[in-house]
Write a protein that holds these residues in place. Structure first.
Motif, mmCIF file in Angstrom:
data_model
loop_
_atom_site.group_PDB
_atom_site.id
_atom_site.type_symbol
_atom_site.label_atom_id
_atom_site.label_comp_id
_atom_site.label_asym_id
_atom_site.label_seq_id
_atom_site.Cartn_x
_atom_site.Cartn_y
_atom_site.Cartn_z
ATOM 1 N N GLY A 276 0.817 -1.211 0.000
ATOM 2 C CA GLY A 276 0.000 0.000 0.000
ATOM 3 C C GLY A 276 0.852 1.263 0.000
ATOM 4 N N LEU A 277 1.927 1.255 0.793
ATOM 5 C CA LEU A 277 2.836 2.410 0.823
ATOM 6 C C LEU A 277 3.516 2.590 -0.533
ATOM 7 N N ALA A 278 3.941 1.479 -1.143
ATOM 8 C CA ALA A 278 4.613 1.556 -2.445
ATOM 9 C C ALA A 278 3.668 2.081 -3.519
ATOM 10 N N ASP A 279 2.401 1.642 -3.480
ATOM 11 C CA ASP A 279 1.421 2.087 -4.477
ATOM 12 C C ASP A 279 1.153 3.586 -4.378
ATOM 13 N N GLN A 280 1.404 4.154 -3.191
ATOM 14 C CA GLN A 280 1.199 5.593 -3.011
ATOM 15 C C GLN A 280 2.464 6.391 -3.312
ATOM 16 N N GLY A 281 3.517 5.685 -3.784
ATOM 17 C CA GLY A 281 4.750 6.379 -4.169
ATOM 18 C C GLY A 281 5.705 6.633 -3.024
ATOM 19 N N THR A 282 5.577 5.897 -1.908
ATOM 20 C CA THR A 282 6.478 6.081 -0.768
ATOM 21 C C THR A 282 7.888 5.607 -1.126
ATOM 22 N N PRO A 283 8.945 6.366 -0.801
ATOM 23 C CA PRO A 283 10.313 5.942 -1.105
ATOM 24 C C PRO A 283 10.677 4.651 -0.372
ATOM 25 N N THR A 284 11.610 3.901 -0.956
ATOM 26 C CA THR A 284 11.986 2.602 -0.372
ATOM 27 C C THR A 284 12.585 2.751 1.017
ATOM 28 N N ASP A 285 13.378 3.810 1.243
ATOM 29 C CA ASP A 285 13.999 3.956 2.557
ATOM 30 C C ASP A 285 12.954 4.193 3.646
ATOM 31 N N MET A 286 11.874 4.894 3.291
ATOM 32 C CA MET A 286 10.812 5.132 4.277
ATOM 33 C C MET A 286 10.016 3.849 4.540
ATOM 34 N N ILE A 287 9.761 3.054 3.490
ATOM 35 C CA ILE A 287 9.074 1.770 3.679
ATOM 36 C C ILE A 287 9.902 0.866 4.569
ATOM 37 N N ALA A 288 11.221 0.818 4.309
ATOM 38 C CA ALA A 288 12.114 -0.010 5.124
ATOM 39 C C ALA A 288 12.100 0.429 6.576
#
Length: 451
Positions: A276-288
């Protein structure tokens, strides 16, 4: 985790060494790592090394052949040997350790699955889950209310089962602002790293609705089991819930919401949050960071598997005249049939140490030296005529693997943005994808003509 030392068919000296090693592992490493070391001791029982020290070099070589088949067992054995050697225990030799260290497991390339999509919840499943979270729980059914809190927490922060297990009441905080609005924080325990006696806690904001639920839950368990109660989630005896009990309880909650996916409970919620975070364009470092990963490798799997964004981009770009013009400039020469091409014009080359041929033909005169790198440069060259049934998918996968390695190196160097080789790979991958679509379209047209 339990180890019954009486049933382990190990030499008495090895039993004592194993006990010391496990005491060290439980203090220094995460619980899951200690379980891995316990599995190593159990595996040793099945080898000739169980007879006792000193180990014969021939026996050790035979045992290592078995150990290398399972990466975690090999790592555990290597760490056990190093631990015993550092403490000067007889029978553990530094020269033998160097040989053990050189043994490689039959492991899979860690980047091989980075482009696979992650599982998650469909829209209708998410709606049912939210209804389950928002339902009214009877005030006297505190255990049911506890798992409702856990399900809500899993939806918002997606902790692992071991993180649910490690949470204490003291990890929950709230402050009241000047406007009498309350703000809630949960100090979520992260994975225990080597050398840490206590897992690191990181602050995570939770919604007011979840914060109020946790407050009521704390008041309920303290009234039942006293103010000395430390764990946030407990069983009917007031003891900390085990990982297995947490998994079973959350599984029942998911079933109650009509979600049944075998072998997935907390990981399902983690994948759903990450995707869900990735689909909203969240950067990888923030998802991690939000998921508590120590690197961005796992987070990039979510970013790569963004079907929603991909569909939107594809639809928008497909209608854009500018995009079509750019793609025409990137595209190759005419798509041809393999059977209509002279063998000496065929192109072949190496990508990511993989030999790839049968992709197309070059229109340059035979024996003419091309100044560009074969395969890499072909998909943006007008002289290249791709085969309709060429191995273009293999080219794309090989380029993606190589690009992933560029990402890893660039991150280590701290120069991920201004990385020209990576940008070039992305352009080439785009051109290969466009070529694949052209070949598919031409094949479909020919099939219709035959009909």
């Amino acid at each position: 985790m339990k180890i019954d030392w009486t049933v382990l068919q190990l030499n008495s000296e090895l039993i004592e060494i194993g006990k010391g090693f496990m005491a060290y592992a439980l203090e220094k490493y995460a619980p899951r790592t200690a379980v891995m070391f316990a599995d190593t001791l159990r595996f040793l029982c099945t080898t000739s090394l169980a007879a006792g020290l000193p180990w014969d070099p021939g026996q050790l070589v035979t045992a290592l052949e078995e150990l290398r088949k399972t990466r975690t067992i090999l790592i555990g054995f290597r760490r056990l040997y190093r631990w015993a050697m550092d403490r000067g225990i007889n029978g553990f030799d530094p020269l033998i350790y160097l040989k053990i260290k050189d043994v490689k497991s039959d492991r899979v390339d860690p980047y091989a699955r980075i482009f696979l999509s992650q599982s998650g919840l469909e829209i209708d499943e998410e709606i049912r889950l939210l209804k389950r979270i928002g339902r009214d729980v009877l005030s006297n059914a505190w255990e049911e209310g506890q798992f409702n809190v856990m399900l809500h927490l899993g939806f918002e922060l997606a902790p692992r089962s071991i993180q649910f297990h490690s949470l204490d009441i003291a990890d929950f905080e709230f402050v009241e602002g000047a406007d009498r609005e309350r703000y809630y924080t949960l100090w979520l325990p992260m994975a225990k790293k080597a050398g840490q006696r206590r897992p690191e806690r990181r602050p995570r904001k939770v919604t007011s609705r979840l914060g109020e639920k946790i407050l009521r839950h704390i008041a309920e368990i303290q009234s039942k089991f006293g103010n000395d109660s430390q764990p946030l989630f407990v069983n009917f005896k007031g003891r900390r819930l085990s990982v297995a009990e947490i998994g079973m309880g959350l599984k029942q909650e998911l079933l109650g919401a009509g979600i049944e996916k075998p072998h997935q409970v907390t990981m399902l919620l983690r994948h759903h949050l990450g995707q869900g975070l990735a689909d909203q364009g969240t950067p990888t470092d923030m998802i991690a960071e939000l998921l508590g990963h120590n690197s961005t490798v796992a987070a990039r799997a979510y970013v790569t598997a963004t079907p929603n964004i991909a569909r939107i981009k594809e639809k928008a770009l497909g209608k854009s005249p500018t995009y079509k013009r750019i793609m025409r400039s990137l595209l190759t020469g005419e798509v041809v049939q393999r059977r209509d091409t002279a063998a000496e014009r065929s192109i072949r080359g190496v990508i990511d140490t993989q030999y790839i041929g049968d992709i197309g033909a070059c229109a340059l005169p035979v024996h003419t030296h091309c100044p560009y790198n074969p395969v890499y440069a072909c998909y943006t060259c007008k002289k290249f005529h791709p085969f309709a049934d060429g191995r273009h998918e293999e080219v794309k996968e090989a380029l993606q693997r190589e690009a992933q390695r560029f990402i890893e190196r660039a991150e280590q160097a701290g120069d991920l943005i201004n990385n020209r080789p990576l940008a070039q790979h992305q352009t080439t991958i785009l051109a290969v994808s466009a070529t694949i679509e052209r070949c598919r379209h031409q094949t479909a047209v020919l099939a219709n003509d035959d009909i």
